[in-house]
Design an enzyme around this catalytic site. Structure first.
Site, PDB file in Angstrom:
ATOM      1  N   ARG A 250       0.827  -1.214   0.000  1.00  0.00           N
ATOM      2  CA  ARG A 250       0.000   0.000   0.000  1.00  0.00           C
ATOM      3  C   ARG A 250       0.862   1.265   0.000  1.00  0.00           C
ATOM      4  NH1 ARG A 250      -3.130  -3.711   2.649  1.00  0.00           N
ATOM      5  NH2 ARG A 250      -1.655  -3.715   4.383  1.00  0.00           N
TER       6      ARG A 250
ATOM      7  N   GLY B 138      10.080   2.989   7.509  1.00  0.00           N
ATOM      8  CA  GLY B 138       8.748   3.387   7.983  1.00  0.00           C
ATOM      9  C   GLY B 138       7.989   2.227   8.582  1.00  0.00           C
TER      10      GLY B 138
ATOM     11  N   SER C 122      11.098   5.712  11.743  1.00  0.00           N
ATOM     12  CA  SER C 122       9.989   6.465  12.345  1.00  0.00           C
ATOM     13  C   SER C 122       8.660   5.771  12.077  1.00  0.00           C
ATOM     14  CB  SER C 122       9.939   7.887  11.768  1.00  0.00           C
ATOM     15  OG  SER C 122       8.767   8.529  12.226  1.00  0.00           O
ATOM     16  N   PRO C 123       7.835   5.602  13.112  1.00  0.00           N
ATOM     17  CA  PRO C 123       6.541   4.940  12.912  1.00  0.00           C
ATOM     18  C   PRO C 123       5.541   5.834  12.199  1.00  0.00           C
ATOM     19  CG  PRO C 123       6.673   5.743  15.149  1.00  0.00           C
ATOM     20  CD  PRO C 123       8.024   6.005  14.510  1.00  0.00           C
TER      21      PRO C 123
ATOM     22  N   HIS D 214      -7.209   1.729  12.555  1.00  0.00           N
ATOM     23  CA  HIS D 214      -6.580   1.433  11.263  1.00  0.00           C
ATOM     24  C   HIS D 214      -7.398   0.429  10.459  1.00  0.00           C
ATOM     25  CE1 HIS D 214      -2.997   3.270  13.102  1.00  0.00           C
ATOM     26  NE2 HIS D 214      -2.587   3.480  11.861  1.00  0.00           N
TER      27      HIS D 214
ATOM     28  N   LYS E 230      -4.059  -4.178   8.600  1.00  0.00           N
ATOM     29  CA  LYS E 230      -2.865  -3.877   9.407  1.00  0.00           C
ATOM     30  C   LYS E 230      -2.468  -5.079  10.240  1.00  0.00           C
ATOM     31  CE  LYS E 230      -0.779  -0.376  12.419  1.00  0.00           C
ATOM     32  NZ  LYS E 230       0.470  -0.414  11.650  1.00  0.00           N
TER      33      LYS E 230
HETATM   34  N1  LIG Z   1       5.981   5.271   9.168  1.00  0.00           N
HETATM   35  C1  LIG Z   1       4.831   5.581   8.563  1.00  0.00           C
HETATM   36  O1  LIG Z   1       4.527   6.785   8.330  1.00  0.00           O
HETATM   37  C2  LIG Z   1       3.914   4.485   8.116  1.00  0.00           C
HETATM   38  C3  LIG Z   1       4.221   3.194   8.433  1.00  0.00           C
HETATM   39  N2  LIG Z   1       3.501   2.159   7.914  1.00  0.00           N
HETATM   40  C4  LIG Z   1       4.011   0.823   8.165  1.00  0.00           C
HETATM   41  O2  LIG Z   1       4.625   0.361   6.963  1.00  0.00           O
HETATM   42  C5  LIG Z   1       4.519  -1.043   6.866  1.00  0.00           C
HETATM   43  C6  LIG Z   1       3.910  -1.426   5.533  1.00  0.00           C
HETATM   44  O3  LIG Z   1       2.589  -0.952   5.461  1.00  0.00           O
HETATM   45  P1  LIG Z   1       1.683  -1.219   4.169  1.00  0.00           P
HETATM   46  O4  LIG Z   1       2.337  -0.657   2.960  1.00  0.00           O
HETATM   47  O5  LIG Z   1       0.317  -0.789   4.531  1.00  0.00           O
HETATM   48  O6  LIG Z   1       1.735  -2.827   4.132  1.00  0.00           O
HETATM   49  P2  LIG Z   1       1.600  -3.809   2.882  1.00  0.00           P
HETATM   50  O7  LIG Z   1       1.429  -5.169   3.451  1.00  0.00           O
HETATM   51  O8  LIG Z   1       0.604  -3.276   1.919  1.00  0.00           O
HETATM   52  O9  LIG Z   1       3.045  -3.684   2.177  1.00  0.00           O
HETATM   53  C7  LIG Z   1       4.191  -4.336   2.638  1.00  0.00           C
HETATM   54  C8  LIG Z   1       4.958  -4.820   1.443  1.00  0.00           C
HETATM   55  O10 LIG Z   1       6.142  -5.479   1.899  1.00  0.00           O
HETATM   56  C9  LIG Z   1       6.171  -6.760   1.290  1.00  0.00           C
HETATM   57  N3  LIG Z   1       6.908  -7.751   2.063  1.00  0.00           N
HETATM   58  C10 LIG Z   1       6.440  -8.661   2.958  1.00  0.00           C
HETATM   59  N4  LIG Z   1       7.430  -9.444   3.384  1.00  0.00           N
HETATM   60  C11 LIG Z   1       8.546  -9.047   2.719  1.00  0.00           C
HETATM   61  C12 LIG Z   1       9.881  -9.503   2.706  1.00  0.00           C
HETATM   62  N5  LIG Z   1      10.284 -10.512   3.464  1.00  0.00           N
HETATM   63  N6  LIG Z   1      10.763  -8.856   1.908  1.00  0.00           N
HETATM   64  C13 LIG Z   1      10.375  -7.837   1.139  1.00  0.00           C
HETATM   65  N7  LIG Z   1       9.119  -7.366   1.092  1.00  0.00           N
HETATM   66  C14 LIG Z   1       8.216  -7.961   1.886  1.00  0.00           C
HETATM   67  C15 LIG Z   1       4.717  -7.162   1.135  1.00  0.00           C
HETATM   68  O11 LIG Z   1       4.571  -8.231   0.204  1.00  0.00           O
HETATM   69  P3  LIG Z   1       3.294  -9.209   0.385  1.00  0.00           P
HETATM   70  O12 LIG Z   1       2.093  -8.355   0.258  1.00  0.00           O
HETATM   71  O13 LIG Z   1       3.456 -10.182  -0.724  1.00  0.00           O
HETATM   72  O14 LIG Z   1       3.429  -9.831   1.739  1.00  0.00           O
HETATM   73  C16 LIG Z   1       4.150  -5.841   0.624  1.00  0.00           C
HETATM   74  O15 LIG Z   1       4.390  -5.663  -0.750  1.00  0.00           O
HETATM   75  C17 LIG Z   1       3.712  -1.486   8.079  1.00  0.00           C
HETATM   76  O16 LIG Z   1       4.607  -1.884   9.099  1.00  0.00           O
HETATM   77  C18 LIG Z   1       2.985  -0.218   8.497  1.00  0.00           C
HETATM   78  O17 LIG Z   1       2.628  -0.210   9.857  1.00  0.00           O
HETATM   79  C19 LIG Z   1       2.429   2.371   7.116  1.00  0.00           C
HETATM   80  C20 LIG Z   1       2.037   3.642   6.804  1.00  0.00           C
HETATM   81  C21 LIG Z   1       2.749   4.817   7.295  1.00  0.00           C
HETATM   82  O1  LIG Z   2      -0.192   0.298   8.978  1.00  0.00           O
HETATM   83  C1  LIG Z   2      -0.549   1.455   8.686  1.00  0.00           C
HETATM   84  O2  LIG Z   2      -1.332   1.705   7.757  1.00  0.00           O
HETATM   85  C2  LIG Z   2       0.029   2.571   9.447  1.00  0.00           C
HETATM   86  N1  LIG Z   2       0.965   2.297  10.313  1.00  0.00           N
HETATM   87  C3  LIG Z   2       1.715   3.235  11.052  1.00  0.00           C
HETATM   88  C4  LIG Z   2       1.730   2.878  12.523  1.00  0.00           C
HETATM   89  O3  LIG Z   2       1.710   1.675  12.868  1.00  0.00           O
HETATM   90  O4  LIG Z   2       1.792   3.775  13.346  1.00  0.00           O
HETATM   91  C5  LIG Z   2       1.431   4.666  10.751  1.00  0.00           C
HETATM   92  C6  LIG Z   2       0.102   4.979  10.153  1.00  0.00           C
HETATM   93  O5  LIG Z   2      -0.830   5.230  11.157  1.00  0.00           O
HETATM   94  C7  LIG Z   2      -0.392   3.950   9.152  1.00  0.00           C
END
Ligand SMILES: NC(=O)C1=CN([C@@H]2O[C@H](COP(=O)(O)OP(=O)(O)OC[C@H]3O[C@@H](n4cnc5c(N)ncnc54)[C@H](OP(=O)(O)O)[C@@H]3O)[C@@H](O)[C@H]2O)C=CC1
Ligand SMILES: O=C(O)C1=N[C@H](C(=O)O)C[C@H](O)C1
Length: 265
Positions: A16, A101, A125-126, A158, A162
């Site tokens: 995502r 992230g 950073s989370p 969320h 998630k």
């Molecule tokens: N710091 C911030 O501002 C934010 C942080 N986040 C965090 O970011 C992370 C990802 O969120 P989001 O994009 O929604 O999650 P998604 O599950 O949509 O994306 C994660 C991606 O990483 C891939 N992945 C899984 N395992 C591996 C691996 N071993 N090696 C490489 N790639 C891998 C997944 O593949 P597959 O789908 O095939 O498993 C997917 O394409 C979460 O921890 C979330 O909490 C999210 C939004 C904002």
């Molecule tokens: O998984 C998400 O989507 C998000 N994860 C982050 C978190 O765990 O704090 C940040 C954001 O709220 C979106």
């Protein structure tokens, strides 16, 4: 005069956050996508990262960390905890700055990740949103100002996909609130005959519903009144823009652990 264009790599590029990163990097005159990696065995390996994001092809195929990248200025990781550590190893082996992230790290994983600061510039950073980073400061100030009689509860909401709970942001907000209020005990949800609420704890509650990109509310409960500080993400763009800004910021910097506060200063 044209600005320096930073070559960025993504890890978790078809997730995502990854998809929106591909879209917003393509609109950024100071950045370009040069490398896109995801999970080994992912069904879309070999496909164009732009096409996966609904754009015209960008000439970067979805691969894995086993591929050798072209010259990069920084990598951005939004994947899952063990994969972030693999990304850090990948970057350390090539002297590449890394923005992490991803959330949901166990304490030992977090410590190992921070250890990479001895080898590369790294920012973990989370929440990359400017508004959420301001919220953290406001929460600490409110917790300090409202005194010892305040009850602090954090509610995060969320999307149903998630994987970690509570959110990394809720845990970070709790750290800021705890510092302001001088409280260290966290309670995750409450169930059963738990008795009256003691003063010296911070409650954290996680809601999972629909497609909410991420809401965080910190409730300060007093006798006869309450204060609530809230942030609601309407989409993922605030997180994505913050991550791109962080990657540009780290490019060319010396090895150490950096913070979003430094990026946003
Ligand atoms: N710091 C911030 O501002 C934010 C942080 N986040 C965090 O970011 C992370 C990802 O969120 P989001 O994009 O929604 O999650 P998604 O599950 O949509 O994306 C994660 C991606 O990483 C891939 N992945 C899984 N395992 C591996 C691996 N071993 N090696 C490489 N790639 C891998 C997944 O593949 P597959 O789908 O095939 O498993 C997917 O394409 C979460 O921890 C979330 O909490 C999210 C939004 C904002
Ligand atoms: O998984 C998400 O989507 C998000 N994860 C982050 C978190 O765990 O704090 C940040 C954001 O709220 C979106």
């Amino acid at each position: 005069m044209s600005a320096t264009k930073r070559s960025l790599g993504l890890h978790g590029a078809s997730g995502r956050m990854g998809i929106r990163l591909v879209q917003l990097i393509s609109q950024d005159p100071e950045a370009s996508l040069a490398f896109a990696a995801d999970r080994p065995g992912h069904a879309q390996l070999g496909e164009d990262a732009g096409s996966l994001a609904g754009l015209p092809p960008v000439g970067v195929r979805l691969g894995t960390l086993a591929d050798e990248p072209p010259r990069l200025d920084a990598m951005i990781d939004f994947s899952q905890p063990a994969a972030s550590l693999a990304a850090a190893e990948f970057c350390a082996g090539r002297g590449l700055p890394l923005v992490v992230g991803t959330t949901g790290f166990e304490p030992d994983q977090r410590a190992r990740l921070e250890g990479f600061g001895a080898r590369i510039p790294i920012l973990i950073s989370p929440n990359m949103s400017r508004a959420v980073n301001l919220l953290m400061k406001l929460v600490e100030e409110a917790a300090r100002a409202l005194g010892p009689d305040v009850d602090i509860e954090i509610v995060e909401r969320h999307h149903r996909h998630k994987k970690d709970s509570p959110s990394g942001t809720a845990l970070r907000l709790a750290e800021f609130a705890a510092r302001g209020a001088g409280i260290s005990r966290l309670v995750h949800g409450r169930e059963g005959l738990v008795g009256e609420r003691p003063r010296d704890e911070i409650g954290i509650h996680a809601v999972r519903a629909g497609d909410a990109p991420g809401d965080h509310t910190v409730i300060f409960g007093l006798m006869g009144e309450s204060l609530e500080l809230s942030h609601r993400a309407l989409n993922r763009d605030g997180f994505v823009r913050g991550a791109i800004d962080a990657a540009k910021f780290l490019a060319g910097k010396p090895a150490r652990v950096y913070t979003m506060a430094e990026v946003l200063a």
